[in-house]
Every structure is written in structure tokens, then in C-alpha cells.
Scaffold this motif. Structure first.
Motif, PDB file in Angstrom:
ATOM      1  N   THR A  13     -22.828   0.658  18.988  1.00 41.29           N
ATOM      2  CA  THR A  13     -23.695   1.649  19.618  1.00 41.29           C
ATOM      3  C   THR A  13     -22.900   2.675  20.416  1.00 41.29           C
ATOM      4  O   THR A  13     -23.489   3.505  21.104  1.00 41.29           O
ATOM      5  N   GLY A  14     -21.585   2.639  20.318  1.00 42.18           N
ATOM      6  CA  GLY A  14     -20.754   3.587  21.048  1.00 42.18           C
ATOM      7  C   GLY A  14     -19.483   2.921  21.536  1.00 42.18           C
ATOM      8  O   GLY A  14     -19.195   1.766  21.215  1.00 42.18           O
ATOM      9  N   ARG A  15     -18.720   3.666  22.296  1.00 41.20           N
ATOM     10  CA  ARG A  15     -17.454   3.141  22.802  1.00 41.20           C
ATOM     11  C   ARG A  15     -17.683   2.034  23.840  1.00 41.20           C
ATOM     12  O   ARG A  15     -18.702   2.007  24.512  1.00 41.20           O
ATOM     13  N   LEU A  16     -16.711   1.158  23.944  1.00 41.06           N
ATOM     14  CA  LEU A  16     -16.813   0.019  24.852  1.00 41.06           C
ATOM     15  C   LEU A  16     -16.397   0.429  26.266  1.00 41.06           C
ATOM     16  O   LEU A  16     -15.654   1.390  26.458  1.00 41.06           O
ATOM     17  N   HIS A  17     -16.887  -0.329  27.249  1.00 40.19           N
ATOM     18  CA  HIS A  17     -16.636   0.023  28.649  1.00 40.19           C
ATOM     19  C   HIS A  17     -16.087  -1.172  29.422  1.00 40.19           C
ATOM     20  O   HIS A  17     -15.862  -2.260  28.858  1.00 40.19           O
ATOM     21  N   ALA A  60     -20.825   4.103  11.140  1.00 38.35           N
ATOM     22  CA  ALA A  60     -19.423   4.162  10.715  1.00 38.35           C
ATOM     23  C   ALA A  60     -18.535   4.708  11.828  1.00 38.35           C
ATOM     24  O   ALA A  60     -17.459   4.152  12.122  1.00 38.35           O
ATOM     25  N   VAL A  61     -18.969   5.793  12.470  1.00 38.99           N
ATOM     26  CA  VAL A  61     -18.184   6.381  13.559  1.00 38.99           C
ATOM     27  C   VAL A  61     -18.082   5.404  14.729  1.00 38.99           C
ATOM     28  O   VAL A  61     -16.994   5.165  15.267  1.00 38.99           O
ATOM     29  N   ASN A  62     -19.217   4.827  15.113  1.00 39.52           N
ATOM     30  CA  ASN A  62     -19.207   3.897  16.241  1.00 39.52           C
ATOM     31  C   ASN A  62     -18.397   2.645  15.950  1.00 39.52           C
ATOM     32  O   ASN A  62     -17.732   2.100  16.841  1.00 39.52           O
ATOM     33  N   ALA A  63     -18.460   2.171  14.709  1.00 48.08           N
ATOM     34  CA  ALA A  63     -17.674   0.989  14.337  1.00 48.08           C
ATOM     35  C   ALA A  63     -16.184   1.288  14.477  1.00 48.08           C
ATOM     36  O   ALA A  63     -15.417   0.468  15.007  1.00 48.08           O
ATOM     37  N   ARG A  64     -15.790   2.452  14.027  1.00 44.83           N
ATOM     38  CA  ARG A  64     -14.380   2.844  14.131  1.00 44.83           C
ATOM     39  C   ARG A  64     -13.950   2.921  15.597  1.00 44.83           C
ATOM     40  O   ARG A  64     -12.879   2.427  15.973  1.00 44.83           O
ATOM     41  N   GLU A  65     -14.793   3.527  16.437  1.00 39.80           N
ATOM     42  CA  GLU A  65     -14.471   3.646  17.858  1.00 39.80           C
ATOM     43  C   GLU A  65     -14.397   2.277  18.522  1.00 39.80           C
ATOM     44  O   GLU A  65     -13.505   1.997  19.331  1.00 39.80           O
ATOM     45  N   ARG A 294      -1.895   5.429  19.794  1.00 36.41           N
ATOM     46  CA  ARG A 294      -1.083   5.019  18.639  1.00 36.41           C
ATOM     47  C   ARG A 294      -1.962   4.711  17.430  1.00 36.41           C
ATOM     48  O   ARG A 294      -1.639   5.092  16.304  1.00 36.41           O
ATOM     49  N   PHE A 295      -3.075   4.024  17.653  1.00 33.65           N
ATOM     50  CA  PHE A 295      -3.963   3.712  16.532  1.00 33.65           C
ATOM     51  C   PHE A 295      -4.641   4.965  15.995  1.00 33.65           C
ATOM     52  O   PHE A 295      -4.818   5.121  14.789  1.00 33.65           O
ATOM     53  N   GLU A 296      -5.015   5.866  16.882  1.00 32.71           N
ATOM     54  CA  GLU A 296      -5.661   7.101  16.450  1.00 32.71           C
ATOM     55  C   GLU A 296      -4.700   8.012  15.699  1.00 32.71           C
ATOM     56  O   GLU A 296      -5.133   8.865  14.905  1.00 32.71           O
ATOM     57  N   ALA A 297      -3.399   7.833  15.926  1.00 33.86           N
ATOM     58  CA  ALA A 297      -2.403   8.653  15.241  1.00 33.86           C
ATOM     59  C   ALA A 297      -2.206   8.251  13.784  1.00 33.86           C
ATOM     60  O   ALA A 297      -1.479   8.930  13.045  1.00 33.86           O
TER      61      ALA A 297
END
Length: 352
Positions: A13-17, A60-65, A294-297
Motif C-alpha cells: 500500500t506504499g512505502r514502509l515507515h 507493482a509500483v508499491n511492491a517494488r518500493e 544502491r538498489f535503486e541504481a
């Protein structure tokens, strides 16, 4: 299985906190190399409270994040299997088999379900939300998970899993382990508003991916002692979110103790206490930000991890479902019918 298995995860559901971190992720980082670790991207669970086309298109976007956040927190991708729940339809088969092993009154006693319905703005309990713990049991037992790192909210859910595993084994033979819960040291983290637990939907969260300026701005706006109108007024430390965060995230115990002493005596202002908290939080988050970068790169890396993990998990789940159906006798029922049908076809095809 020579190495015991761990199952845990989140809804995409979005990025983790920070609340996710203290409630579960810290345990995942600590434990994931000790166990064979499966991390579920629970998009079917997401549908119980968020099921619009827009919500689903964001999976898909949220899973990746979400996976990137977990990796950035310190989980080694070589020691973890990430998988997308909805890409393994056999989980639904196991969910169906489990539905008759638990009663409606038992599910209605799970306290967090009503909270989830209320927080998502639902006036009545959807069938899927009532069955949330049953699907969660299918998630855990489909890979024969033996340990589950769990926050306070999900402890009652895992207890349902334990009951279902015991009930199944009693009726049909030993197929499933009865998983053990590993509780977090900090069950819940109050949000920055001081009114409820940290939650993306309530807007009171500090994300693991927030930059330093965002963290500082959020901290400076945090709720604190409402009765303290000036720095020289003695303040309350207990129940004060700013000090709760200091206790968890500030490793300089001498500084924390000094701030508490001066706060109680009216010799330090909220600004200084919050400034030092912002520094401590950013120091805590800096290594997480560096790993995330690093992972996003490496574009596509996280997607590849999810695909490979999903394929591996689906193979495991298929085997589990076959074993469960065989233990229940469901496979033999169809086999008997098919054999009689085949004998009839052969008899009809044989000349008189």
C-alpha cells in the motif's frame, strides 16, 4: 526441511515507515539469515480494504518500493525469497480448504479486524476482511512456515493460524507445522500526531525512505506535551511521542537521560529536544538511505527478485496443496470417479 522456515510480509500500500521497522522489519533483519525466509507481498490482503482499480494498478509500483525498503533496512537479497501473493493462485485453494476449520464467532473475536474496517471507512465488515486471518493462515502454512515475526496487531491472526494447523493435523494427519510467533521488542509505535499508531493512511508516519529535510520537518511538527506552553514549564516525558522516539532510535543514552531530566524540570525547550531527535533519526536512517540508493541504481533488480521468488514459492505451494488434498482424501475421491468413468468408456468402445 533442514532449515526452519520464516514467513512474514506486508500489504503493498506504499512505502514502509518507522512503525513497520520496529513492529516487524527489525526482527526480519535480525532473523532472516537464521531461517529460510519467505517475504510475502500481500496484495490479496490489500483487497480487503483497498480494492479500486486505482489501488490495484499501484500494486507493482508499491511492491517494488516495499521490497526496496526491506532490502535497504538490511535484508540480504541472497538470503530472502520475495513473492507476489496474487501470482500464486494455489494459495486460494489452501484458503478454501481452511475455511471450514474455523467458525465465524472465532473470527469475530479477532480485535484488529474491526479496527481495519473502521480505519478504511467501511460501515460493515466485508466477507474477505472477516476471513483475513484464514487467508493469512494459508500464506503461512502454504510454505510450511515455522516462525512468524509479528507485531501486536497481527498476533491474534497468527493464533488463528496455529489453531487451523492443529485442527487440520488432528482431522487428517500431520501435514502442517504449528508456527511460533516471534514478537517485536516494540509492538507498536505511536504516530507523530500522538493520537494513534503510525500509519501511512493517517499521515502521521516517517517513511524509511524520507530524506533528511523531510524527517527534520516532520519531527519539528510532532505532537508533544500539550500543557507545556513555555520552555520553563516542567513537562511530561511519559506518553510523550518525542521521547518515545528518543528511547527507540537515539543510542546516546546519556543525552536522552539528560533531556528527560531537564524537560521534567522545565530547563529545556521542545525545539532542542526535537532537534536532537531529528539528528538521531537521520543518523539511524542514513545507512538505510545509502543501501536504498544502491538498489535503486540497478533498475530491474528488485523486479527480478520478485519474479524469481514468486516462481520458487509457487513450486513449494503446489506441493503443499497436493499434500493437503491427499491427506484429506480429496484426490482419491476424484480418482475413484475417473477410474469408473474410464472403465465405462472402455466397455462402450469394446465390440460386443
Amino acid at each position: 526441511m533442514s532449515v526452519p522456515r520464516m514467513l512474514t510480509g506486508d500489504r503493498p500500500t506504499g512505502r514502509l515507515h518507522l512503525g513497520h521497522y520496529v513492529g516487524s522489519i527489525a526482527n526480519r533483519v535480525r532473523l532472516h539469515q537464521r531461517y529460510e525466509s519467505f517475504f510475502i507481498i500481500a496484495d490479496l490482503h490489500m483487497l480487503t480494504t483497498r480494492n479500486t482499480r486505482e489501488d490495484i494498478e499501484r500494486v507493482a509500483v508499491n511492491a517494488r518500493e516495499m521490497v526496496t525498503d526491506v532490502l535497504a533496512a538490511g535484508v540480504d537479497p541472497a538470503q530472502a525469497t520475495f513473492y507476489l501473493q496474487s501470482a500464486i493462485p494455489e494459495v486460494g485453494d489452501l484458503n478454501t480448504l481452511f475455511q471450514n476449520l474455523v467458525t465465524v464467532p472465532r473470527l469475530e473475536r479477532v480485535p484488529s479486524l474491526k479496527d481495519m474496517a473502521r480505519d478504511s471507512g467501511k460501515e460493515e465488515m466485508p466477507y474477505g476482511l472477516l476471513g483475513y486471518p484464514v487467508l493469512q493462515a494459508a500464506d503461512i502454512l502454504c510454505v510450511k512456515g515455522q516462525v512468524v515475526p509479528v507485531g501486536k496487531d497481527n498476533a491474534a491472526h497468527v493464533e488463528v493460524t496455529r489453531e487451523i494447523a492443529r485442527r487440520f493435523n488432528h482431522l487428517y494427519g500431520e501435514v502442517f507445522p504449528v508456527p511460533e510467533m516471534i514478537a517485536s521488542e516494540t509492538p507498536t509505535l505511536v504516530g507523530t500526531d500522538g493520537r494513534a499508531k503510525m500509519s501511512k493512511s493517517l499521515g502521521n508516519a516517517i517513511s524509511l525512505s524520507d530524506d533528511a529535510a523531510t524527517v527534520r520537518r516532520t519531527v519539528m511538527g510532532m505532537y508533544t506535551d500539550p500543557n507545556r506552553v513555555r520552555a520553563d514549564v516542567p513537562g511530561t516525558v511519559e506518553g510523550n511521542p518525542v521521547f518515545a522516539y528518543h528511547d527507540i532510535f537515539n543510542p546516546d543514552r546519556g543525552q536522552v537521560d539528560d533531556l528527560k531530566e531537564r524537560y521534567r524540570a522545565g530547563r529545556v525547550g521542545d525545539v532542542e529536544v526535537k532537534e536532537k531527535l531529528a539528528v538521531a533519526l537521520n543518523r539511524f536512517l542514513d545507512p538505510i538511505r545509502e543501501r536504498r540508493a544502491r538498489f535503486e541504481a540497478d533498475p530491474g533488480l528488485v523486479d527480478e527478485l520478485i519474479v524469481e521468488g514468486t516462481e520458487r514459492t509457487r513450486h513449494e505451494v503446489r506441493q503443499t496443496v497436493v499434500e493437503a488434498r491427499r491427506a484429506m482424501g480429496l484426490t482419491s475421491a476424484y480418482t475413484q470417479v475417473r477410474r469408473r468413468a474410464e472403465r465405462r468408456r472402455k466397455a462402450r468402445a469394446t465390440p460386443a
